[in-house]
Write a protein that holds these residues in place. Structure first.
Motif, short mmCIF file in Angstrom:
data_model
loop_
_atom_site.label_atom_id
_atom_site.label_comp_id
_atom_site.label_asym_id
_atom_site.label_seq_id
_atom_site.Cartn_x
_atom_site.Cartn_y
_atom_site.Cartn_z
N GLU A 529 0.86 -1.21 -0.01
CA GLU A 529 -0.03 0.05 0.06
C GLU A 529 0.90 1.23 0.07
OE1 GLU A 529 -3.04 0.03 -0.42
OE2 GLU A 529 -3.85 -2.00 0.20
N ASN A 530 1.89 1.36 0.29
CA ASN A 530 2.85 2.14 0.51
C ASN A 530 4.33 1.95 -0.06
OD1 ASN A 530 1.46 4.16 2.27
ND2 ASN A 530 1.38 2.66 3.62
N PRO A 531 4.50 1.85 -1.33
CA PRO A 531 5.80 1.02 -1.77
C PRO A 531 6.75 1.85 -1.84
CG PRO A 531 4.08 1.64 -3.43
CD PRO A 531 3.39 1.67 -2.24
N ASP A 532 6.82 3.30 -1.88
CA ASP A 532 7.86 4.30 -1.81
C ASP A 532 8.58 4.64 -0.60
OD1 ASP A 532 7.62 4.16 -4.74
OD2 ASP A 532 6.32 5.87 -4.82
N ASN A 533 8.02 4.00 0.37
CA ASN A 533 8.66 4.52 1.84
C ASN A 533 10.01 4.65 1.80
OD1 ASN A 533 6.17 4.82 2.69
ND2 ASN A 533 5.89 3.04 4.15
N ALA A 534 10.59 3.52 1.31
CA ALA A 534 12.16 3.47 1.50
C ALA A 534 12.71 4.69 0.69
CB ALA A 534 12.64 2.08 0.83
N LEU A 535 12.37 5.24 -0.08
CA LEU A 535 12.86 6.35 -0.44
C LEU A 535 13.18 7.64 0.27
CD1 LEU A 535 10.87 6.69 -4.08
CD2 LEU A 535 13.29 5.66 -3.89
N SER A 536 12.28 7.74 1.26
CA SER A 536 12.62 8.68 2.21
C SER A 536 14.10 8.46 2.86
CB SER A 536 11.35 8.72 3.30
OG SER A 536 11.06 7.75 3.95
N LYS A 537 14.56 7.22 3.28
CA LYS A 537 15.76 7.08 3.72
C LYS A 537 17.09 7.27 2.94
CE LYS A 537 13.56 3.08 6.05
NZ LYS A 537 13.70 1.59 6.41
#
Length: 827
Positions: A529-537
């Protein structure tokens, strides 16, 4: 879902049929037979060739382990390459068979034609070694005429072998630093007779190789054809009559030339002539001419024919790629010789299926990584209209000594000479990741540069009509004609929105740029549901290349390859962004996504499917991932529409929360329906990320939801529909594993395990590993290298699937996961 018109399918089937006929046409006057049946195999070494042929005495037990019956092609790493508990076998193995050999040609020759054996080979007729070869990917022949004649004179021929010829073959893929490719490569160096083996009869004088150079100007007005031949002439014949014919794509003979040849040594000029306004070969219209050469007369006449194509291509300096004078954006992918259950032993039917799927995706360019591949594949590229970068297997590890370099020279020469006539080939690849050290104590960049220049010069000397290229070796990028740097925006480094800027910067560094290898891993059936979360790191601006250690799942800085969820949802976003950007870059020659299909690799044991590189848009067994349809939505013209989420059975969120539904389509507009209610009509605009604007914010009802799209392109309407559950219940800590049988048909049961919390709520974000086991009459269908074909696998949204061949009996299936009690299911 409706994807393709009937006439397109019929045309493609015809093209595939014609493509597979090319190999047969090339040997039309020889008698050539594939030796596929009646083989025995032993997965270990022998004490010597005598152990393969010595007679067994009545009543005595075998003195060596039992041989097993196999058919060719055969790879002895068919399953262990992806066995989660083992290193794959690298060592010797033996094959043996008995052949009936009767040459129809008086004074003719008997050849064994190997299309590919991994990686070192010895060939024996009875106890006589008749040939050896080093290298797992080029074709080669052994003339066994004299050995067969000598063996037929012995008593053993009739008394022990009943008038048949004993053939024994030792295949060995043992680790060897003085061989290419390196064992550090991100793919398996398979062992076995994993391509077809042929028994060939020829007259005393035959053609070893035919070289046809077809050229045409950019306007297609004037074509030129130059034909040379190299003869197999052990009898030292000094002259022959020859007839050359050229037939156009419609079967009309446009040229016949009779000549007498008085010199049969070396590469002999046959003819050189002009063809006015030839029908050109292109990716949309792959028109093929036929060149046929006949030598000799009567019973000893020999014919050979090849398909050729007239096309003109150009890499504009600092600019785009031109085919026949017009810009063509190269829309590419990659291929490894690897498939579930057989590894490298891919049949012709499998090859046909794979190449059809690749063409159906909209591909017009392919890089064959990282070695010479089967001629069947090249024939299909010719007939389907897929341009090719084919590559010698100098991959990783540095540079060895003279034995190492001589193998590279030989394999480069063989690749170019054996595939010279294919119009699909535009690039000869000289190597891959040659900046990757560690096979030798010395890593000398200047020595690597010197050998790269030698290979570059060799390629141009053998074939001045095509370009040379390498990928990812910056200190050699000035040597070759075309260069591809390492750009993995959004995976190994950086974020995917940096792709365009990074690419445009790299384009300015070389005269001719082509971006091969981009993308990322996706675990089939895992969604987010939130696939781009890792980009914030990830800190932007740190580059988008791959560096040492980036492929590891541990350590180092933040990167999506380590910190992301490996969901199909993320990769779909990454691909969607790349494709829409590529449409806005007028000087881009093109790109090639890495790769088309998941493949096995010894250097990734801890991936969600162990020992698998999972970057493909289809799984190792041809099962399409969601990303396949993203490519179609940009690259094909036949109307299609696909709702994202066909393998996403349960979505989750708050009650009445808006959820995005994406449709990938090449249609002008689409209307979405959820539970029968229209969500409105959307227009497609490729610049409108994501899904080119075909996205809706939807409130799902708890439980079952039916989703349907109706898309229009002109007067054509296409539809697609799926059913998804919507879960609002929150889950806690994983507490139990629960089995369920999904179905059983044709003797195969499909079972699913779910990870639940203590309240029996499905843990939809679970990524834990589970391991399946079985006792009883059945057998797990595992070691396939797929998300539903591995006994150890990372779960996808709290579930995992395995299949069992029941064998008509009872079995008990088990599953375990660290920290949870095991559970069982009786079948």
């Amino acid at each position: 879902m409706i994807n393709y018109s009937l006439c397109f399918n019929l045309r493609l089937k015809l093209v595939l049929f014609l493509g597979l006929g090319l190999l047969a046409q090339q040997i039309s006057a020889q008698q050539k037979t594939r030796i596929t049946n009646d083989w025995e195999f032993l997965k270990q070494d022998l004490g010597g060739i005598w152990e393969s042929v010595r007679p067994a005495k009545a009543g005595d037990p075998e003195t060596v382990p039992l041989w097993q019956k196999v058919t060719l092609p055969h790879c002895f790493n068919a399953e262990d390459a992806v066995d989660p508990d083992l290193n794959y076998y690298q060592g010797p193995a033996w094959y043996r068979s008995r052949l009936t050999i009767e040459n129809p040609y008086q004074n003719g020759r008997i050849l064994l034609h190997f299309e590919g054996v991994g990686q070192k080979t010895e060939v024996y007729v009875y106890t006589t070694k008749v040939g050896t070869h080093v290298g797992g990917y080029d074709e080669w022949t052994v003339d066994i005429t004299d050995a067969v004649a000598a063996f037929k004179k012995t008593e053993v021929y009739s008394k022990q072998f009943g008038g048949k010829i004993p053939l024994s073959i030792r295949a060995d893929n043992s680790r060897d630093l003085e061989m290419i490719p390196s064992d550090l490569s991100d793919f398996n160096l398979y062992g076995g007779i994993y391509r077809y083996l042929n028994l060939v009869y020829t007259p005393a004088l035959s053609v070893d190789k035919l070289f046809a150079t077809a050229e045409v100007d950019a306007k297609g007005k004037l074509g030129k054809l130059k034909v040379k031949a190299r003869f197999h002439n052990p009898g030292k014949a000094t002259a022959t009559d020859a007839v050359l014919k050229l037939t156009d794509p419609k079967g009309k003979v446009v040229l016949t030339k009779n000549t007498s040849l008085s010199n049969l040594s070396g590469d002999v000029d046959i003819t050189d002539f002009e063809v006015k306004t030839p029908v050109v070969w292109s990716t949309d219209q792959p028109n093929l001419y036929t060149v046929e050469l006949s030598i000799g007369t009567g019973a000893d006449q020999y014919k050979i024919s090849h398909k050729i194509g007239f096309r003109n291509f150009e890499f504009v300096e600092g600019g785009p790629f031109l085919l026949n004078g017009k810009r063509l954006l190269l829309r590419g992918t990659h291929r490894h010789e690897d498939h579930a259950g057989v590894a490298a032993a891919i049949t012709e039917e499998m090859m046909r299926t794979e190449m059809k799927m690749i063409k159906d995706m909209g591909v017009n360019f392919i890089r064959l990584g990282h070695y010479q591949q089967s001629s069947i594949i090249l024939n299909l590229c010719d007939s389907l209209g897929i341009l090719v970068w084919e590559e010698e297997p100098w991959c990783r590890g540095g540079l060895g000594g003279e034995v190492y370099k001589e193998q590279a020279r030989r394999m480069m020469t063989n690749m170019i000479e054996q595939h010279y006539n294919h119009p699909s080939i535009i690039i000869w690849g000289l190597g891959n990741e040659n900046d990757w050290p560690n096979d030798f104590p010395e890593f000398d960049k200047e020595k690597i540069r010197a050998f790269m220049k030698e290979q570059n010069d060799l390629s141009h000397r053998l074939d001045p009509t095509r370009k040379t290229a390498i990928r990812r070796c910056d200190f050699c990028k000035d040597i070759v004609d075309v260069y591809s740097p390492s750009i993995w925006a959004g995976w190994y480094r950086g974020i995917y929105t940096e792709y365009k800027a990074t690419t445009e910067t790299e384009m300015k560094k070389v005269k001719h740029f082509l971006h091969v290898e981009w993308g990322g891993d996706s675990h089939a059936m895992r969604h987010s549901e939130n696939p781009d979360n890792a980009l914030s790191k990830i800190k932007p601006g740190d580059g988008a290349d791959e560096r040492a250690g980036d492929a590891s799942l541990y350590g180092g800085g933040a990167r999506v390859s380590k910190d992301g969820d490996w969901s199909e949802s993320y990769i779909v976003n990454l691909i969607d962004w790349h494709l829409k950007e590529q449409e806005t870059m007028p000087n881009l020659t093109g790109t090639a996504y890495w790769p088309f299909k998941d493949f096995s690799t010894p250097v990734r044991p801890e991936n969600p499917v162990p020992y698998m590189n999972q970057k493909g848009v289809v799984e190792r067994d041809f099962t399409k991932k969601e990303s396949y349809y993203v490519f179609q939505s940009y690259w094909i013209t036949t109307p299609m529409a696909h709702i994202y989420g066909h393998t996403w059975p349960v979505r989750w969120g708050e009650k009445d929360e808006k959820k995005m539904v994406k449709v990938f389509s090449n249609c002008d507009e689409a209307e979405l329906f959820v539970n029968g209610k229209s969500q409105g009509v959307k227009k497609r605009r490729s610049a409108d990320f994501p899904a080119a604007g075909l996205r809706w914010q939807v409130s799902f009802q708890e439980g079952t939801n039916h989703i349907k799209v109706v898309a229009k392109k002109g007067k054509t309407i296409v539809t697609d529909e799926i059913t998804q559950e919507y879960q609002t219940a929150k889950w806690g800590k994983r507490a139990k594993l629960v089995f369920e049988k999904l179905k059983e048909e044709d003797g195969v049961a499909t079972v699913q395990v779910k990870l639940l919390d203590s309240n029996d709520v499905l843990c939809l974000d679970a990524e834990d590993f589970v391991s399946f086991g079985l006792i009883g009459e059945g057998k797990l269908i595992d070691n396939q290298g797929t998300s539903s074909g591995s006994r150890k696998v990372g779960v996808y949204n709290g579930r995992a699937i395995i299949r069992i061949k029941t064998n008509g009996g009872k079995s008990m299936v088990s599953v375990k996961s660290e920290g949870l009690p095991s559970t069982f299911l009786e079948l």
